[in-house]
Each structure stands twice: as structure tokens, then as C-alpha cells.
Design an enzyme around this catalytic site. Structure first.
Site, PDB file in Angstrom:
ATOM      1  N   GLU A  34      35.511 -12.956   1.293  1.00  0.00           N
ATOM      2  CA  GLU A  34      34.372 -12.813   2.193  1.00  0.00           C
ATOM      3  C   GLU A  34      34.816 -13.238   3.593  1.00  0.00           C
ATOM      4  OE1 GLU A  34      31.501 -12.238   4.423  1.00  0.00           O
ATOM      5  OE2 GLU A  34      31.144 -11.613   2.338  1.00  0.00           O
ATOM      6  N   CYS A  42      21.253 -10.749   3.025  1.00  0.00           N
ATOM      7  CA  CYS A  42      19.971 -11.298   2.581  1.00  0.00           C
ATOM      8  C   CYS A  42      19.825 -12.774   2.932  1.00  0.00           C
ATOM      9  CB  CYS A  42      19.807 -11.103   1.080  1.00  0.00           C
ATOM     10  SG  CYS A  42      18.259 -11.786   0.453  1.00  0.00           S
ATOM     11  N   CYS A  47      16.665 -11.091   4.494  1.00  0.00           N
ATOM     12  CA  CYS A  47      15.356 -11.398   3.924  1.00  0.00           C
ATOM     13  C   CYS A  47      14.991 -12.877   3.902  1.00  0.00           C
ATOM     14  CB  CYS A  47      15.222 -10.805   2.519  1.00  0.00           C
ATOM     15  SG  CYS A  47      16.730 -10.527   1.615  1.00  0.00           S
ATOM     16  N   GLY A 176      10.610   1.701  10.613  1.00  0.00           N
ATOM     17  CA  GLY A 176      10.760   1.314   9.221  1.00  0.00           C
ATOM     18  C   GLY A 176      10.273  -0.097   8.980  1.00  0.00           C
ATOM     19  N   TYR A 177      10.512  -0.588   7.763  1.00  0.00           N
ATOM     20  CA  TYR A 177       9.936  -1.886   7.426  1.00  0.00           C
ATOM     21  C   TYR A 177      10.550  -3.023   8.231  1.00  0.00           C
ATOM     22  CZ  TYR A 177      13.865  -3.144   4.333  1.00  0.00           C
ATOM     23  OH  TYR A 177      15.095  -3.479   3.839  1.00  0.00           O
ATOM     24  N   ILE A 178      11.846  -2.946   8.560  1.00  0.00           N
ATOM     25  CA  ILE A 178      12.463  -4.024   9.332  1.00  0.00           C
ATOM     26  C   ILE A 178      11.869  -4.083  10.732  1.00  0.00           C
ATOM     27  CG2 ILE A 178      14.632  -4.876  10.309  1.00  0.00           C
ATOM     28  CD1 ILE A 178      16.087  -3.704   7.921  1.00  0.00           C
ATOM     29  N   CYS A 180       8.932  -2.988  11.743  1.00  0.00           N
ATOM     30  CA  CYS A 180       7.528  -3.407  11.675  1.00  0.00           C
ATOM     31  C   CYS A 180       7.404  -4.894  11.366  1.00  0.00           C
ATOM     32  CB  CYS A 180       6.783  -2.572  10.632  1.00  0.00           C
ATOM     33  SG  CYS A 180       6.625  -0.825  11.083  1.00  0.00           S
ATOM     34  N   ARG A 204       7.575   5.497   7.497  1.00  0.00           N
ATOM     35  CA  ARG A 204       7.831   6.789   6.855  1.00  0.00           C
ATOM     36  C   ARG A 204       8.293   6.557   5.419  1.00  0.00           C
ATOM     37  NH1 ARG A 204      12.449   9.975   6.365  1.00  0.00           N
ATOM     38  NH2 ARG A 204      13.640   8.513   7.651  1.00  0.00           N
ATOM     39  N   ASP A 302      24.306  -2.239  -1.038  1.00  0.00           N
ATOM     40  CA  ASP A 302      23.966  -1.361   0.085  1.00  0.00           C
ATOM     41  C   ASP A 302      25.104  -0.432   0.485  1.00  0.00           C
ATOM     42  OD1 ASP A 302      21.713  -2.907  -0.032  1.00  0.00           O
ATOM     43  OD2 ASP A 302      21.758  -3.567   2.052  1.00  0.00           O
ATOM     44  N   GLU A 439      -8.574  -9.018  -8.171  1.00  0.00           N
ATOM     45  CA  GLU A 439      -9.478  -8.495  -9.199  1.00  0.00           C
ATOM     46  C   GLU A 439      -9.868  -7.048  -8.928  1.00  0.00           C
ATOM     47  OE1 GLU A 439     -13.644 -10.057  -9.215  1.00  0.00           O
ATOM     48  OE2 GLU A 439     -12.896 -11.324  -7.586  1.00  0.00           O
TER      49      GLU A 439
END
Length: 449
Positions: A34, A42, A47, A176-178, A180, A204, A302, A439
Site C-alpha cells: 500500500e 472509504c 465514507c 451524483g451522490y458524492i 449532493c 441520475r 472499485d 411504520e
């Protein structure tokens, strides 16, 4: 032929670490290289730190809402430096755990870059050559920034976690989600945020109703969501970065954050030289068992551009070990994956969108939008959305979509039911937990369309 290792892993992220550790526990000899930090995107710049930022950004509304419940809240302010120091401390702790667990399992660690130089050979940056019966590439992805004038002025989701000062005026580019998520995070921390997206609507690929619902709520919270607009150039001026768009708008900001997608991190690794096939974006092409075009070289996570999610990379790493080291050929299951998007409001989703389901057959849609109990006394207008897509023929729940507080937690559990093939009647037979927002998932009795 004898090898230095049974397995050599390139990449210390979620997929590579899991594969290395579990393979070592089978008795295999394992090495791992690494070049940056253990934990991968992540843990280090994805994340985990992002979720900490989400938590930090939510307190601005929590202080406001507390007043409606009788609490007296004095002056509040957010200190970027204090938060970043706490975040860095936690990331250091997690990285240490990854390092410790690998060593405890018997994995030999190489804190350096490694490239593939043969079907059974890797070469370290020090020019040391290591041989392995099997090589696993798990190098993840890297943010993509399009070739726009002034692109060097922009940062990506990598650099946002290293900023020394909070940008007070921000343009976030992407839908995209990142993109937003960061637009919502920075807005909650008090920055003035404009989200620019070239498409017709943000998010999208998500259910259309979810897209529209979240976009409306983001605007209500103060994010300037601008669709149908793309950056044409960026210029540094005395007052900040001037962002010009293709529809003749300009925005002067302190920081431009690009979140326009990620590409597999496969370049300059020698892969094609040894016969590993790459796709158009540089993704490593693999079969159902994560094996590349070279039988001794595998890839997970990824870098394969299958499903770019941390839990998926971990599952792929586990399936790789089952296949190669436990003589139990196992293909990772990429179907019906529950997903959370930590926008504000939060999204939880599993299964098909309404649009996808309608292409395959007739469906009933059960949808409810309401203001949850917590927001009533807080006098907040924010609503929640609960949505089930049900096959008319089989009555199976094909998709479940939740927008609102706790959506990520809810979808993990709802995902089990959808994955098991639960029908709408199975949901209906489940007694509601009252009073909860969840519920609604078992009390919606009449299709809305």
C-alpha cells in the site's frame, strides 16, 4: 515453481485488506503493498470521514429544532479546525486497527508502491521483485475532473478532507451522490453552496420521485441547486475563484469542489503489459469470480468498476478467498444491494426504481409523503418519503425507497426482506412499530398509482 507468497495484494483498501487477512487465516502466505495509507478511500478519504462530516453538519438544524421542544439554546458556531482535528484523530485510530489486524493475521506489509511485472511477479518502488502464485489488484478508484479551463483551481473529494479552513462560498460541480452529499454537508456547516449539474435532475439513476423529492428539500434547506448548467472555465481573482458556466452565469467563490465521477485506479501499473485486459475507463475486466484475462491475476473493488461500494468490495474479497483458497468457487452477488446516500434529507434505497420496474411489467406503487413527528414541534416543513414498488403479477416488493431521517438504517433492514423476496402481503402482515416513521412501510394499504 516456488513463490515468495501464495498471494500478493496490491492495495490496502477495504477489498484488499479483507482478502489478505482472510486468506492468511487459511494458512496462505500473504504480502500486501500500500503506497498511501491503510483503509483505502472509504476509511481515509471517503465514507467514514464523510459520515463524520454529515454528523457535524446536522447540529445546525438540531440546535434550531431544540427550541421547539422547550430547550433554550444560546449562541452557536462551528469551528472547522476543531472538527478536522477530531476527524483526523479518529481516522488515524482506524488506520492503526487495519494495520494491526493485518499483522496479527500474519500478512507481511510493504508501505510502498507496487506494480505488476509478470503473471506471478510484482515489483516494488525500491526495484525489489516479489513472486506470488496469485496476485490480487485492489487499487480502488480516483476522482475524475474533466478538462476544463482552470481545472487546477478545483479540488475533489480527496482534498476536501484536508482543507485547513472552511470555504464560506462554494460551488460543487456534479449531480451524483458524492456531489449532493458534500453540498448538504457544507450547507449545514454554514457555507453558501451552489450545486451545478449539467443534467436535467440530480441523482441520475435513482427513482425519479426520489430525485425530485430530494432536490426540492435541498433547495428548502438553502442549497442553490442549478441543473442544466456546466462549468466552462474557472479564473482566480482577488475576490476568489470566478466560475463561468455554459449558460452565461458566473459565481465567485472560495472553493470549487468537483464530484463528477471516479475512474478505476489502474494506470501505470503494468497490467496491460502482462496481458490484463482493461475497459474504456481503465477498469480491469474480470469474470464472475473476479479473475482477469491472466489466470493468476484477480481484481476486486472499485478498480473493476462493477459496483463502487465499500461493502461490495469486501464481499468480492471474501468471494475471491472462497474461490482461490478454499476450493469453493463463489461469485459475488451484486443483486438487490441496499444503498444509503447521506444527503440531507437522507436516502435509503434497494431494488428497482419505478421506471425500471414499469419497463418489465405492471406494478402497483405505494407512496406516502408526510411530515414526521420530530419536525412538527420543531416547526420544520421537511417531509419524509416512503415508497414501495410491487409487482402486480407476483406481489413481490421489487423496490423500496426511503427519504428522511434514519433512511440508511431503515433500508438495511428492509433490504433483508426485499432480498428474501417478500411480498406486499408479507409487509402488511407485519405489525407496525408505533410511533415511528418506518411504520409507513407496513401500513400503506392502497396503491397511489
Amino acid at each position: 515453481m516456488s513463490f515468495d507468497y501464495d498471494l500478493f495484494v496490491i492495495g490496502g483498501g477495504s477489498g484488499g485488506v479483507r482478502a489478505a487477512r482472510v486468506a492468511a487465516q487459511t494458512g496462505a502466505t500473504v504480502g500486501l503493498a500500500e503506497e498511501y495509507r491503510y483503509g483505502g478511500t472509504c476509511v481515509i478519504r471517503g465514507c467514514v470521514p464523510k459520515k463524520l462530516m454529515v454528523y457535524a453538519s446536522q447540529f445546525s438544524e438540531a440546535f434550531e429544532d431544540a427550541k421547539g421542544f422547550g430547550w433554550t439554546v444560546g449562541d452557536t458556531s462551528f469551528d472547522w479546525g476543531t472538527f478536522m482535528a477530531a476527524k483526523d484523530k479518529e481516522i488515524d485510530r482506524l488506520e492503526g486497527i487495519y494495520n494491526k489486524n493485518l499483522k496479527a493475521a500474519g500478512v507481511n506489509l510493504y508501505d510502498t508502491r507496487a506494480i505488476v511485472t509478470g503473471p506471478h511477479e510484482v515489483t516494488l518502488a525500491s526495484d525489489e521483485v516479489i513472486t506470488a502464485k496469485t496476485i490480487l489488484v485492489a487499487t480502488g478508484g480516483t476522482p475524475f475532473v474533466p478538462d476544463v479551463e482552470g481545472k487546477d483551481l478545483a479540488i475533489t473529494s480527496n482534498e476536501i478532507f484536508e482543507l485547513k479552513e472552511q470555504p464560506k462560498r462554494v460551488v460543487v460541480v456534479g449531480g451524483g451522490y458524492i456531489a449532493c452529499e458534500f453540498a448538504c454537508i457544507l450547507n449545514g456547516m454554514g457555507s453558501d453552496v451552489t450545486l451545478l449539474y449539467r443534467g436535467d435532475q440530480i441523482l441520475r439513476g435513482f427513482d425519479n420521485e426520489v430525485q425530485n423529492f430530494v432536490a426540492e428539500e435541498m433547495r428548502e434547506k438553502g442549497v442553490n441547486v442549478v441543473v442544466g448548467s456546466d462549468v466552462s472555465k474557472m479564473e482566480q481573482t482577488g475576490d476568489g475563484i470566478v466560475v463561468s458556466t455554459d449558460n452565461d452565469q458566473t459565481y465567485t467563490v472560495d472553493q470549487v469542489l468537483y464530484a463528477t465521477g471516479r475512474n478505476p485506479h489502474s494506470a501505470n501499473m503494468g497490467l496491460e503489459d502482462v496481458g490484463v485486459k482493461l475497459g474504456r475507463k481503465g477498469e480491469i475486466e474480470v469474470d464472475a469470480y473476479s479473475c482477469t484475462s491472466v489466470p493468476s491475476i484477480y481484481a476486486v473493488g472499485d478498480v473493476t468498476d462493477r459496483v463502487a461500494l465499500t461493502p461490495v468490495a469486501i464481499r468480492e474479497g471474501m468471494a475471491f478467498v472462497e474461490t482461490v483458497f478454499k476450493n469453493n468457487p463463489t461469485s459475488p452477488d451484486h443483486g438487490l444491494i441496499p444503498t444509503a446516500v447521506f444527503t440531507q434529507p437522507e436516502i435509503g434505497t434497494v431494488g428497482q426504481t419505478e421506471e425500471e420496474a414499469r419497463e418489465e411489467g405492471e406494478v402497483d406503487i405505494y407512496s406516502a409523503a408526510f411530515r414526521p413527528m420530530m419536525h412538527v414541534l420543531a416547526d420544520r416543513s421537511e417531509r419524509m418519503l416512503m415508497k414501495l414498488i410491487v409487482s402486480k403479477a407476483s406481489r413481490k416488493v421489487l423496490g423500496c425507497h426511503i427519504v428522511g431521517h434514519g433512511a440508511g438504517e431503515m433500508i438495511q433492514l428492509a433490504g433483508i426482506a426485499v432480498k428474501m423476496g417478500a411480498t406486499k402481503e408479507d409487509f402488511d402482515r407485519t405489525v407496525a412499530v408505533h410511533p415511528t416513521a418506518a411504520e409507513e412501510l407496513v401500513t400503506m394499504s392502497t396503491p397511489t398509482r
